[in-house]
Enzyme design. Sequence first.
Site, PDB file in Angstrom:
ATOM      1  CG  HIS A 201      -0.236   0.357   2.429  1.00 40.81           C
ATOM      2  ND1 HIS A 201       0.466  -0.634   3.286  1.00 40.81           N
ATOM      3  CD2 HIS A 201      -0.331   1.359   3.152  1.00 40.81           C
ATOM      4  CE1 HIS A 201       0.812  -0.378   4.247  1.00 40.81           C
ATOM      5  NE2 HIS A 201       0.639   1.116   4.345  1.00 40.81           N
TER       6      HIS A 201
HETATM    7  C1  UD1 Z   1      -2.325   5.219   6.346  1.00 38.96           C
HETATM    8  C2  UD1 Z   1      -0.751   5.746   6.850  1.00 38.96           C
HETATM    9  C3  UD1 Z   1       0.108   4.416   6.485  1.00 38.96           C
HETATM   10  C4  UD1 Z   1      -0.359   3.302   7.203  1.00 38.96           C
HETATM   11  C5  UD1 Z   1      -1.592   2.765   6.572  1.00 38.96           C
HETATM   12  C6  UD1 Z   1      -2.221   1.617   6.957  1.00 38.96           C
HETATM   13  C7  UD1 Z   1      -0.245   7.986   6.759  1.00 38.96           C
HETATM   14  C8  UD1 Z   1       0.369   9.000   6.072  1.00 38.96           C
HETATM   15  N1  UD1 Z   1      -0.256   6.859   6.255  1.00 38.96           N
HETATM   16  O1  UD1 Z   1      -1.724   5.007   4.679  1.00 38.96           O
HETATM   17  O2  UD1 Z   1       1.322   4.706   7.433  1.00 38.96           O
HETATM   18  O3  UD1 Z   1       0.564   2.078   7.106  1.00 38.96           O
HETATM   19  O4  UD1 Z   1      -2.534   3.836   6.829  1.00 38.96           O
HETATM   20  O5  UD1 Z   1      -3.279   1.314   6.238  1.00 38.96           O
HETATM   21  O6  UD1 Z   1      -1.247   8.293   7.638  1.00 38.96           O
HETATM   22  N2  UD1 Z   1      -9.381   4.573   1.873  1.00 38.96           N
HETATM   23  C9  UD1 Z   1     -10.613   3.887   1.898  1.00 38.96           C
HETATM   24  N3  UD1 Z   1     -11.127   3.638   3.016  1.00 38.96           N
HETATM   25  C10 UD1 Z   1     -10.483   3.777   4.355  1.00 38.96           C
HETATM   26  C11 UD1 Z   1      -9.349   4.599   4.409  1.00 38.96           C
HETATM   27  C12 UD1 Z   1      -8.883   5.049   3.324  1.00 38.96           C
HETATM   28  O7  UD1 Z   1     -11.093   3.610   0.964  1.00 38.96           O
HETATM   29  O8  UD1 Z   1     -10.970   3.374   5.401  1.00 38.96           O
HETATM   30  C13 UD1 Z   1      -8.567   5.040   0.726  1.00 38.96           C
HETATM   31  C14 UD1 Z   1      -8.985   6.451   0.273  1.00 38.96           C
HETATM   32  O9  UD1 Z   1      -9.381   6.568  -0.935  1.00 38.96           O
HETATM   33  C15 UD1 Z   1      -7.845   7.057   0.568  1.00 38.96           C
HETATM   34  C16 UD1 Z   1      -6.710   5.944   0.526  1.00 38.96           C
HETATM   35  O10 UD1 Z   1      -7.258   4.909   0.884  1.00 38.96           O
HETATM   36  O11 UD1 Z   1      -7.530   8.048   0.023  1.00 38.96           O
HETATM   37  C17 UD1 Z   1      -5.644   6.277   1.432  1.00 38.96           C
HETATM   38  O12 UD1 Z   1      -6.097   6.448   2.766  1.00 38.96           O
HETATM   39  P1  UD1 Z   1      -4.928   7.308   3.807  1.00 38.96           P
HETATM   40  O13 UD1 Z   1      -5.637   7.124   5.200  1.00 38.96           O
HETATM   41  O14 UD1 Z   1      -4.786   8.535   3.243  1.00 38.96           O
HETATM   42  O15 UD1 Z   1      -3.465   6.678   3.759  1.00 38.96           O
HETATM   43  P2  UD1 Z   1      -3.311   4.715   3.636  1.00 38.96           P
HETATM   44  O16 UD1 Z   1      -2.574   4.804   2.187  1.00 38.96           O
HETATM   45  O17 UD1 Z   1      -4.236   4.244   4.347  1.00 38.96           O
END
Ligand code: UD1
Length: 353
Positions: A201
């Site tokens: 991821h």
């Molecule tokens: C975040 C953390 C990362 C951690 C990871 C674990 C930061 C900078 N990164 O990354 O360190 O290893 O979580 O999973 O905080 N999304 C969904 N549903 C959700 C959450 C996210 O669909 O419940 C999608 C959204 O489109 C979002 C993307 O995933 O834009 C990324 O989510 P985000 O929380 O920004 O960062 P992660 O890649 O999950």
Amino acid sequence: MNHILHVVGARPNFVKAAPVLRVIRERGIRQTLVHTGQHYDRNMSDVFFTQLEIPEPDVNLEVGSGSHALQTAEIMRRFEAVILERKPDLVLVYGDVNSTVAAALVCSKLLIRVGHVEAGLRSFDRTMPEEINRIVTDQLSDILFTPSQDGDANLLREGMPREQIHFVGNVMIDSLIRLLPVAKSCARNGLPERFALVTLHRPSNVDDAERLREILECLTNVSEKLNIIFPVHPRTRQRIVEFGMNTDRLLLFDPMPYIEFLSLQSCAAVVITDSGGIQEETTYLGVPCLTMRTNTERPITVTAGTNILIGDDRKRLIAEVRNILDGNAKKGVTPPLWDGHTGERIADILQQM
Ligand code: UD1
């Protein structure tokens, strides 16, 4: 210490906060739980609360997704009001996600003490958003709880006072030890006997079409020898669709609950990942781990544990998988204080304050 407020937001935070919440509750100290809402999908959040027996959050900031600046700013804006209203004596933040740094920034401006659980880890790679979050959070924290002694060394080098640093061990392993017996008894109907478990991821691996294509081709190659079970993070799922990638030979799943994922980790032939926490969990489990990164903020998993950094070299991944299948997997030992009692050590220190 009369009132502790915990901030969690993303999946790995839940696994780290659960043991601390449990011990502090047992000791009768008042506590408040704030969920920022950074992760909001049922299988990225709710399921973890249920399985790890984390109480319902007292407050959910419901920030959701956004660019780093937007997400961080929105957490800060909403969290400030909570702090002003609840007036805790100390705020505990976990790990290295945007929720961690946002909460630490708010507290430091309001002169509320901050404790950072999982302090001192450094990849020395500032292109990683988490590295920025780690550096800033540690600088703003009053109490630094480290999972391994390399963390102490990093903090001392950055000028943090010795008396603020406490080597307490790895709190994620507290959750693992508590739920491993349940995970081991979990049925795995319909799944292959022997398999590689994959998670990806990191933006550096999945946001670039060329890089993602190369990794998926490599996994397809590995799948000739070993089934690939791949629970896909929402970010990665979006990219696979957007770039029209071929995943025909891989067994794709939605993100898994904690216990089911732990069950798979504990019996995988090898785990291939770019996660931080999974490097640690495989080291504890003694399962070979191949990390699709050029660096790690968790070097003890390489020096003591079962982790190997694969970097960008696809031939290396295939060669290392072959090595493992030939029975020549790297052996590891459990790092000091990864013993299931880190939550208690954190609570002891907080009670002495
Ligand atoms: C975040 C953390 C990362 C951690 C990871 C674990 C930061 C900078 N990164 O990354 O360190 O290893 O979580 O999973 O905080 N999304 C969904 N549903 C959700 C959450 C996210 O669909 O419940 C999608 C959204 O489109 C979002 C993307 O995933 O834009 C990324 O989510 P985000 O929380 O920004 O960062 P992660 O890649 O999950």
